[in-house]
Design an enzyme around this catalytic site. Structure first.
Site, short mmCIF file in Angstrom:
data_model
loop_
_atom_site.label_atom_id
_atom_site.label_comp_id
_atom_site.label_asym_id
_atom_site.label_seq_id
_atom_site.Cartn_x
_atom_site.Cartn_y
_atom_site.Cartn_z
N CYS A 168 -4.02 -4.71 17.86
CA CYS A 168 -3.09 -5.54 18.70
C CYS A 168 -3.77 -5.42 20.29
O CYS A 168 -3.87 -4.47 20.79
CB CYS A 168 -1.65 -4.94 18.61
N GLU A 206 -2.60 -7.76 8.97
CA GLU A 206 -1.52 -6.22 9.40
C GLU A 206 -1.78 -5.82 10.49
O GLU A 206 -2.61 -5.81 10.99
CB GLU A 206 -2.03 -5.24 8.20
N ARG A 252 6.70 4.48 7.50
CA ARG A 252 5.47 3.77 8.11
C ARG A 252 6.00 2.22 8.06
O ARG A 252 5.84 1.69 7.16
CB ARG A 252 4.44 4.14 7.25
N ARG A 254 5.27 -1.49 9.21
CA ARG A 254 4.06 -2.36 9.69
C ARG A 254 4.33 -3.96 9.83
O ARG A 254 5.18 -4.26 8.63
CB ARG A 254 2.94 -2.09 8.98
#
Length: 421
Positions: A168, A206, A252, A254
């Site tokens: 990112c 992702e 988690r 995402r």
């Protein structure tokens, strides 16, 4: 020389033979390994020349007194193809589709899509330790820096799906639209450039959950605008997927971005629903007593407790955490308090003699870190997956990886959609 008799002497998997082409400084090993695994599907033409050069370099390195012709190197390459390679996770014998694996890490995407019947025809990952792990499990060395034109030139045509867990990064948006040109200098630009040139049927990206609010939402808005308007893909609203809802005891989250080339006529897509099977931490813990090296010292536990108390006094929730056997682990991450946020109780240890340099004595409260294998299980990697690096690197690799079951569940939805064409 009688090459076929001599060839068995050469260990083509030995790290010391990972040498570069003399003329250009190009590392030819990825081309060599990709050629070996794609010699039956027409993709090998993208790798053949450098694969031959790699073999030539290796033989000359091993037998410096010999002058090796291109023909000899090519015959040797054919001989190597004829040998049976034993790797933990081979591609399907009769693949149903082809995909590429960008920012591949240790192959979480690859594992998921191979399980669905796919053949990986190109891999890129720059980290040398991740490359070692990837090679040990899939028999291919990933290509390196995907920002280089030379690396992109290896990517074959006519693959079906592009997979990428890209980092990112903020964009320096010059115009009002936030389009393709505004992403230059970021790794997403390289992904978009490949999509623009190769036009795969589908894409699967992702990223961390924070992408949704990154730079006040401008980053995600730009990505979606590029994919939809500049590149011509149908992109349904991205979705936050939690690994714990797909069979692993890890919280988690995402963001998943799925897309289909608009000319295919796909106008709807539904992300996978959570599965009903609930697993807890005890499902992934080691069944045998683990090494004392994973147990914390009394001194370190005292430091963690004081650190947590300081933050709690300020109203913060930071600090170590011990996960109960019937609980769910926090997201495994490679930095910060990654391991300390996922401590466990394990009272099986009998010998508390330290095997590493620690301050103080090993605690007798049963408090230890999870092992790398336990982290692998939290990410959905099978126990047959090889861990060939140090613990420090293994934690980093699994912390950076994708959760395989969540990727596979979403991948199945993509494949099912493509089957309708």
């Amino acid at each position: 020389m009688q090459l076929n008799k001599q060839i068995s002497i050469i260990d083509f998997e030995d790290k010391k033979f990972r040498i570069k082409t003399k003329e250009s400084g190009i590392d030819t090993e990825p081309a060599f390994t990709h050629y070996l695994h794609n010699n039956k599907n027409g993709v090998s033409k993208y790798y053949k020349l450098d694969a031959i050069q790699h073999v030539k370099n290796l033989i000359e390195y091993k037998f410096p007194e010999e002058t090796i012709s291109t023909r000899v190197a090519e015959n040797t390459l054919k001989y190597l193809i004829s040998q049976n390679q034993t790797i933990p996770f081979p591609s399907p014998e009769k693949p149903k589709f082809k995909f590429i694996d960008l920012f591949a890490g240790i192959g979480g995407f690859r594992l998921a899509f191979q399980n669905l019947g796919g053949k990986c025809v190109f891999t890129s990952e720059w980290d040398k330790y991740s490359q070692q792990t990837y090679y040990s499990n899939f028999g291919e060395v990933p290509f390196g820096d995907i920002t280089r034109k030379r690396t992109k030139d290896y990517i074959p045509d006519d693959f079906d799906i592009l997979c990428a867990g890209f980092p990112c990064q903020a964009f320096s948006i010059a115009g009002k639209r936030g389009g393709f040109e505004d992403t230059r200098g970021t790794l997403f630009f390289d992904v978009a450039e490949i999509i623009k040139k190769k036009k795969p049927k589908a894409i699967f990206l992702e990223n961390v959950k924070g992408l949704r609010n990154h730079d006040k939402g401008k980053t995600l808005a730009t990505i979606l605008n590029v994919l939809r308007e500049d590149l011509g893909y149908y992109i349904p609203e991205p979705q936050i997927i939690n690994a714990k809802e797909f069979g692993v005891p890890q919280n988690r989250e995402r963001i998943f971005i799925v897309g289909f080339r608009k000319d295919l006529g796909i106008a709807e897509f539904e992300y996978p629903k959570p599965i009903k099977k609930k697993v807890t931490l005890k499902n992934i813990l080691e069944t045998e007593t683990v090494s004392v090296k994973y147990y914390l010292s009394n001194t370190y536990i005292d430091t963690l407790r004081k650190h947590k108390a300081r933050h709690e006094s300020k109203g913060n929730g930071f600090g170590y955490e011990i996960i109960p056997d019937n609980g769910t682990a926090n997201a495994v991450v490679c930095g910060g308090m990654g391991r300390e946020r996922n401590l466990v109780y394990d009272f099986r240890l009998k010998d508390f003699t330290p095997v590493t340099n620690i301050k103080g004595e090993v605690n007798k409260e049963g408090i230890r870190k999870m092992t790398p294998r336990e982290w692998a299980r939290l990410q959905g990697f099978p126990d047959s997956y090889k861990i060939v690096v140090s613990d420090a690197q293994a934690y980093k690799q699994f912390g950076n990886s994708v959760a395989v079951p969540a990727i596979q569940a979403t991948g199945k939805k993509i494949i099912d959609k493509l089957k309708t064409l």
